[in-house]
Write a protein that holds these residues in place. Structure first.
Motif: not given
Length: 69
Positions: A47-52
């Motif tokens: 999962r790509l973290n840090g971007i909402r």
């Protein structure tokens, strides 16, 4: 019929979780069960973290798709 999240990501490429839910729903799984399956996905699924994203979506990809255009 069981559909593997990794297999779907290999076919679709990196994508938002809503696209995976839609594809799993077409295969006969309820949307709620599909979301739960995605939340429990392990192995090569990342999962790509840090971007909402809107509606708490997750950007899903495989290890081998990381760092590629």
């Amino acid at each position: 019929m069981t559909t593997n999240i990794e297999t779907l990501l290999e076919a679709l490429g990196p994508c938002l979780s809503s696209q995976v839910v839609e594809r799993l729903s077409k295969s006969g799984l309820s949307a709620e069960a599909a979301r739960k399956r995605i939340s429990r996905a392990t192995g090569n699924v990342r999962r790509l973290n840090g971007i909402r994203f809107p509606n708490r979506e997750a950007f899903l990809f495989l290890d081998k798709q990381s760092g590629k255009p």
